[in-house]
Each structure stands twice: as structure tokens, then as C-alpha cells.
Write a protein that holds these residues in place. Structure first.
Motif, PDB file in Angstrom:
ATOM      1  N   ALA A  29     -42.366  30.911 -33.359  1.00  0.00           N
ATOM      2  CA  ALA A  29     -42.303  32.139 -34.146  1.00  0.00           C
ATOM      3  C   ALA A  29     -40.877  32.496 -34.537  1.00  0.00           C
ATOM      4  N   ILE A 129     -41.234  38.153 -35.163  1.00  0.00           N
ATOM      5  CA  ILE A 129     -41.499  37.195 -34.084  1.00  0.00           C
ATOM      6  C   ILE A 129     -42.679  37.636 -33.247  1.00  0.00           C
ATOM      7  N   SER A 132     -45.938  37.275 -35.223  1.00  0.00           N
ATOM      8  CA  SER A 132     -46.367  35.879 -35.332  1.00  0.00           C
ATOM      9  C   SER A 132     -46.965  35.383 -34.022  1.00  0.00           C
ATOM     10  N   MET A 133     -46.349  35.757 -32.892  1.00  0.00           N
ATOM     11  CA  MET A 133     -46.902  35.361 -31.604  1.00  0.00           C
ATOM     12  C   MET A 133     -48.295  35.954 -31.401  1.00  0.00           C
ATOM     13  N   LEU A 153     -48.065  29.180 -36.308  1.00  0.00           N
ATOM     14  CA  LEU A 153     -46.676  29.588 -36.107  1.00  0.00           C
ATOM     15  C   LEU A 153     -45.740  28.879 -37.064  1.00  0.00           C
ATOM     16  N   ARG A 156     -46.188  30.442 -40.533  1.00  0.00           N
ATOM     17  CA  ARG A 156     -45.596  31.776 -40.569  1.00  0.00           C
ATOM     18  C   ARG A 156     -44.081  31.704 -40.448  1.00  0.00           C
ATOM     19  N   GLY A 157     -43.586  30.698 -39.728  1.00  0.00           N
ATOM     20  CA  GLY A 157     -42.141  30.530 -39.624  1.00  0.00           C
ATOM     21  C   GLY A 157     -41.493  30.221 -40.952  1.00  0.00           C
ATOM     22  N   THR A 160     -42.406  34.170 -43.026  1.00  0.00           N
ATOM     23  CA  THR A 160     -41.910  35.483 -42.583  1.00  0.00           C
ATOM     24  C   THR A 160     -40.426  35.712 -42.844  1.00  0.00           C
TER      25      THR A 160
END
Length: 252
Positions: A29, A129, A132-133, A153, A156-157, A160
Motif C-alpha cells: 500500500a 495507505i 488501501s490496506m 494493493l 491501488r499503489g 492512489t
């Protein structure tokens, strides 16, 4: 960080040690947001504008407070994340992420543009972060495997950093720039316009990714990401790293 995340997931799949899941999710994340933070700092040296302890507090607690506010209002105002009500998300989460930086600004401390952007980016990083987690944990509880959660993840990494971080950074650049010039926190038309712009971009992004629309149209979220970063870059182009030239020793 991405490599370490997938290595931890691979190790867990091989030996069944689920105790490493939080670490795997954290590294996955955080990889994208941290990479963007380093790139922005390399261009602007924003990290030097606020004491490290303040930035750490904004990351840990500011991001948590923003998630607390945003998470509560999301649940109340967006009962179905796959309905048009998802278009409200930007109008909820963007103001929520501004609460911690605004609280600092109201004290009269760090009331300069560079510091405001640093505070906003730190808060948004903590928020992104942790969010996302939570999506990774949610995917596991929905009977998806750990590898699928790692994929969530990873994706999204990639997105985001050009979303949460950039939207909050844009608003803080405009707001703290105006407040620096006036010497106090005040509501101005540019500040309101920046908040509205961030909220609209956020809602468009989530709507394109979540709503049932043709596959090709979903790629428009890339346009939203590019426009978001372009606006942020324009708002912060006056924040440049100061180059200190070393004196050239004279020859004897």
C-alpha cells in the motif's frame, strides 16, 4: 517495497505464515505514495519546510483522523458503493483530509505554502495507505486469496499517488498560498474552487472505476489522473529546491 510485499506474500503462500500479512499489505500500500513523495521532495525539498516530528504526526494521526471522518460519512451517505451515490465520495473524503492540515493552520504555525503542501501530502499519504490496506483485508474476507489481495494493493499503489495525494496537495497549495499572503486562515474564491475541483476529480475517478460503464470508458480514469497531476504541478511550480553553490577554492 513492491518486491518486498510480493516476497512476503510468496513466503506466506509457501509456508502458511499469515503473521506477515500486515507487513505485506503495508509495503504494498505504501510503495506508490512513498515513491511520489520522494519525487516531489526531490523537486521541491518540501520535507525541510516542517519539522520531521510534525510530518510524522500528520502522517500517523492526521491520516487516521481523516480516515475516521471519511469512513463514517462514507458509510452514512454512500450505502451502496456500486450505485451513483459513489459520486458523493469526493465531497466527503476531500474535506475530511483537509481537517488535520486546517487544524494546524488555525494555530498560526507553518502558515506558508511549502509547509502546507507538506502537511497535506503527509495526511493524504497516511489516509491512502490505511485505506488501501483496508481494501486488501476486505478482499480476503470476500473469499479472495492473498495473491488477489496483493494485486489489489499493486493496482491501488499505481493509482492512489495520482489521486489522494495529488488532490489534497493541490488544495493545500492553493489554500496555504492564499493564507501565507494574508497572514491568516480565510475563505477565498480560489480556495473554494480548489476544494470543488479536487472533489469533482475524486468523484469522477471513483465513478469511472466502480460504476457499471463500458470497459473502454473506464480508461478515462487515466485522463483524470493526468489532469490531477498537471493541476498539482502548476500549483506547486513556484516551490523549487534551492540550489546552494559551493564556493570554488582559489588556486594558490
Amino acid at each position: 517495497m513492491i518486491a518486498l510485499s510480493f516476497s512476503l506474500i510468496a513466503m506466506m503462500e509457501a509456508v502458511g505464515n499469515r503473521a506477515v500479512l500486515p507487513a505485506a499489505f503495508f509495503y504494498g500500500a505504501a510503495a506508490g505514495p512513498v515513491a511520489l513523495l520522494l519525487a516531489i521532495h526531490d523537486r521541491t525539498a518540501l520535507g525541510a519546510s516542517v519539522p520531521p516530528i510534525t510530518l510524522a504526526g500528520m502522517f500517523l494521526f492526521g491520516g487516521g483522523v481523516a480516515l475516521l471522518i471519511g469512513g463514517y460519512l462514507d458509510s452514512v451517505l454512500i450505502p451502496d458503493k456500486h450505485s451513483p451515490s459513489i459520486l458523493r465520495v469526493g465531497w466527503i473524503e476531500e474535506p475530511a483530509k483537509l481537517v488535520p492540515p486546517l487544524a494546524v493552520a488555525l494555530t498560526g504555525r507553518h502558515l506558508v505554502k511549502a509547509a502546507g503542501v507538506a502537511l497535506g501530502l503527509s495526511c493524504a499519504t497516511g489516509f491512502a495507505i490505511m485505506e488501501s490496506m483496508s481494501y486488501a483485508w476486505k478482499s480476503i474476507h470476500a473469499d479472495a486469496g492473498v495473491v488477489e489481495a496483493g494485486t489489489v494493493l499493486f493496482l491501488r499503489g499505481l493509482t492512489t499517488p495520482f489521486g489522494h495525494l495529488i488532490w489534497t496537495g493541490l488544495v493545500c497549495a492553493v489554500a496555504f498560498g492564499a493564507w501565507q499572503a494574508r497572514g491568516r486562515v480565510t475563505v477565498t474564491l480560489p480556495v473554494v474552487a480548489a476544494v470543488v475541483t479536487a472533489a469533482v476529480l475524486h468523484s469522477l475517478n471513483d465513478g469511472l472505476l466502480v460504476l457499471d460503464i463500458p470497459g473502454a470508458a473506464r480508461l478515462l480514469f487515466l485522463v483524470v489522473a493526468v489532469v490531477s497531476y498537471w493541476l498539482f504541478h502548476r500549483a506547486t511550480r513556484d516551490l523549487k529546491r534551492k540550489v546552494v553553490l559551493e564556493p570554488v577554492p582559489s588556486r594558490a
